[in-house]
Scaffold this motif. Structure first.
Motif, short mmCIF file in Angstrom:
data_model
loop_
_atom_site.label_atom_id
_atom_site.label_comp_id
_atom_site.label_asym_id
_atom_site.label_seq_id
_atom_site.Cartn_x
_atom_site.Cartn_y
_atom_site.Cartn_z
N PHE A 29 -6.90 12.17 -5.31
CA PHE A 29 -5.48 12.77 -4.43
C PHE A 29 -4.25 12.09 -4.98
O PHE A 29 -3.56 11.61 -4.25
CB PHE A 29 -5.84 13.02 -3.45
CG PHE A 29 -5.79 14.22 -2.48
CD1 PHE A 29 -5.41 15.57 -2.43
CD2 PHE A 29 -3.91 14.54 -2.10
CE1 PHE A 29 -4.79 16.41 -1.77
CE2 PHE A 29 -3.36 15.14 -1.25
CZ PHE A 29 -3.82 16.55 -1.03
N ASP A 30 -4.07 12.85 -5.80
CA ASP A 30 -2.84 11.81 -6.39
C ASP A 30 -1.29 12.61 -6.27
O ASP A 30 -0.65 14.06 -6.65
CB ASP A 30 -2.88 11.91 -8.19
CG ASP A 30 -1.77 10.96 -8.52
OD1 ASP A 30 -0.32 10.45 -7.99
OD2 ASP A 30 -1.60 10.60 -9.89
N VAL A 31 -0.45 12.39 -5.27
CA VAL A 31 0.67 12.20 -4.93
C VAL A 31 2.29 11.91 -6.14
O VAL A 31 2.98 12.22 -5.18
CB VAL A 31 0.86 12.13 -3.34
CG1 VAL A 31 -0.34 13.26 -2.94
CG2 VAL A 31 0.66 11.03 -2.84
N SER A 32 1.73 10.94 -6.45
CA SER A 32 2.69 10.32 -7.14
C SER A 32 4.18 11.25 -7.83
O SER A 32 5.10 9.97 -8.06
CB SER A 32 2.53 9.76 -8.47
OG SER A 32 1.57 10.40 -9.34
N ALA A 33 3.94 12.33 -7.85
CA ALA A 33 4.51 13.11 -8.65
C ALA A 33 5.46 13.55 -7.63
O ALA A 33 6.68 14.39 -8.06
CB ALA A 33 3.54 14.39 -9.46
N ALA A 52 -4.70 4.62 -1.09
CA ALA A 52 -4.51 2.83 -1.91
C ALA A 52 -3.42 2.45 -1.05
O ALA A 52 -2.37 3.51 -1.46
CB ALA A 52 -5.07 3.27 -3.04
N GLY A 53 -3.93 1.02 -1.12
CA GLY A 53 -2.95 0.52 -0.39
C GLY A 53 -2.69 -0.07 0.70
O GLY A 53 -1.72 -0.62 1.27
N ILE A 112 1.43 6.69 -2.62
CA ILE A 112 2.28 6.42 -1.24
C ILE A 112 2.06 5.05 -1.32
O ILE A 112 1.71 4.28 -1.46
CB ILE A 112 1.45 6.75 -0.14
CG1 ILE A 112 0.70 7.43 -0.34
CG2 ILE A 112 1.79 5.99 1.08
CD1 ILE A 112 1.64 9.04 0.42
N ASP A 113 4.21 4.78 -1.63
CA ASP A 113 4.37 3.23 -1.87
C ASP A 113 4.37 2.68 -0.48
O ASP A 113 4.48 1.49 -0.63
CB ASP A 113 5.80 3.14 -2.29
CG ASP A 113 5.34 4.27 -3.77
OD1 ASP A 113 4.84 4.01 -4.63
OD2 ASP A 113 6.32 4.71 -4.62
#
Length: 418
Positions: free
Chosen positions: A187-191, A252-253, A224-225
């Motif tokens: 589930f990629d929220v990087s954008a 992740a992370g 999520i940084d």
């Protein structure tokens, strides 16, 4: 593979510890057979969702366990009941239902359960160790326990949860097994814009989207940084578990079983990757409101899951001593109430017009008045999901700041520090 019980388990089922424990062990064993579990595993603790009154049968079941001499053999905290036993708030249950609800809560106390009465036991000191097997009920508590604490539980329903606590065992299947905890969907929220991800509305909105998109699968959130904090993860998991059958997610992370994406995926390729867009976020936010733009506002409710001490601090800062024009309900547990009373916040909040609801919440018992066509505002993805069906109110979703500014104005206001 047929279920194999140990000699000790067979003995308990045969009434060695009394009829109550025997009934509990037989329930756990029957469930294990239905789920295809090969064995039962010992559990370290339980969180019991079955003390909420849904009908007389639930009360009679708990009292039957008591009559059979049953007692929990592991730590067992209690989810919300149907009555605020502290007297902070009042409900409108008819006399018979109120009596049966009280009897039910008392029966679970007699079984040895802790009268915590909160859907956020993990913020009230019940935090199982990483990797430990437990039997937890209540969807948000389950997903937090699995995801943020890294303990292992399935979504245990009413009556099975207390049966596990009394027997001391749970069926060995589902999320108790390492292979079933592998992430299968990314589930990629990087954008998404970093300002949105840092806002207080982000995680309920994303959790609701996640639940609808993923259902019962195990997903891994990437992009999520920084650690968003426990309250944000709590809000994400609660919304996800309400909108879908989510019992475990990884970030992740951030979460303990996901130091990186590859670890969360157990070094296998994902079945699917969902690239979250601004359009998907906008659609998810709009779905949390069930009424169109309106100037009507009959109630505001926050605290699903129950508000933490940090969230109460935020609420008090936002109110800043002002008087609220709209009924404002803040649901929490006794752990947070004690802190509010110790620092004087309870008195200040109540003087501003906040109704603090303890031991229960406004979507599981009738506290908010019946209002035809009523409109309720909330910052909770879980409240937004359940309130229309449980209270009859239409819902407006907004941030905590928007809820407060709307309560002061007596009408919906948006754009306030969202």
């Amino acid at each position: 593979m047929p279920l194999e019980l140990t000699a000790e388990q067979e003995a308990v089922a045969g009434s060695r510890r009394g009829e109550g424990a025997a009934m509990a062990m037989r329930i756990v064993a029957a469930t294990a057979r239905l789920m295809g579990a090969p064995s039962l595993i010992p559990i370290a603790s339980a969180h019991i969702d079955g003390a909420l009154y849904h009908g007389d049968s639930g009360t009679l079941f708990a009292e039957k366990l008591v009559e059979g001499g049953a007692n929990v053999v592991v730590r067992a905290t209690l989810n919300v009941g149907s009555i605020d036993l502290t007297g902070c708030s009042k409900n409108r249950l008819p006399p018979h239902e109120r009596d049966m609800a009280r009897r039910m809560m008392e029966a679970y106390r007699k079984l040895g359960c802790e009268p915590s009465w909160t859907c956020a036991p993990y913020q009230a000191g019940h935090r199982p160790a990483f990797g430990s097997d437990v039997a937890w009920g209540e969807s948000n508590a389950v997903v937090f326990c699995n995801s943020v604490l890294g303990a292992r539980t399935n979504r245990y329903g009413d009556f099975l949860d207390i049966a596990c606590a009394v027997s001391g065992y749970a069926p060995y299947y589902g999320f108790h097994r390492s292979e079933n905890r592998r992430g299968t969907v990314v589930f990629d929220v990087s954008a998404l814009d970093s300002k949105f991800l840092a806002s207080e509305v982000a995680f309920p909105i994303l959790g609701s989207l996640y639940g609808r998109e993923i259902g019962g699968a195990v997903g891994v959130v990437v992009g999520i940084d920084n650690h968003p904090g426990e309250d944000a993860l709590k809000a994400f998991g609660a919304a996800a578990a309400s909108a879908g059958a989510v019992g475990l997610f990884h970030v992740a992370g951030v979460t303990p079983e996901a130091p990186d994406l590859d670890t969360a995926l157990q070094s296998q390729p994902p079945d699917m990757t969902i690239h979250v867009t601004d359009e998907m976020v906008a659609d998810s936010r709009s779905r949390l409101s069930t009424v169109a733009k309106t100037d009507r506002l009959d109630a505001i409710a926050v605290g699903s899951p129950h508000l933490s001490a940090a969230e109460f601090n935020r609420l008090e800062q936002l109110i800043a001593g002002r008087r609220l024009s709209t009924p404002f309900y803040a649901c929490t547990g006794r752990h947070a109430l004690a802190a509010l009373e110790a620092n004087g916040s309870r008195q200040r909040l109540e003087e501003s017009g906040v109704v603090i609801v303890v031991d229960t919440c406004v979507v599981v018992t009738p506290i908010i008045p019946d209002v035809a066509g009523g409109v309720l505002m909330t910052n909770s993805g879980k409240f937004a999901h359940y309130a229309p069906g449980n209270t009859g109110y239409g819902v407006l979703y907004g941030s905590m700041a928007e809820c407060v500014e709307s309560a002061v104005a007596g009408r919906p206001l948006f754009g306030a520090m969202a």
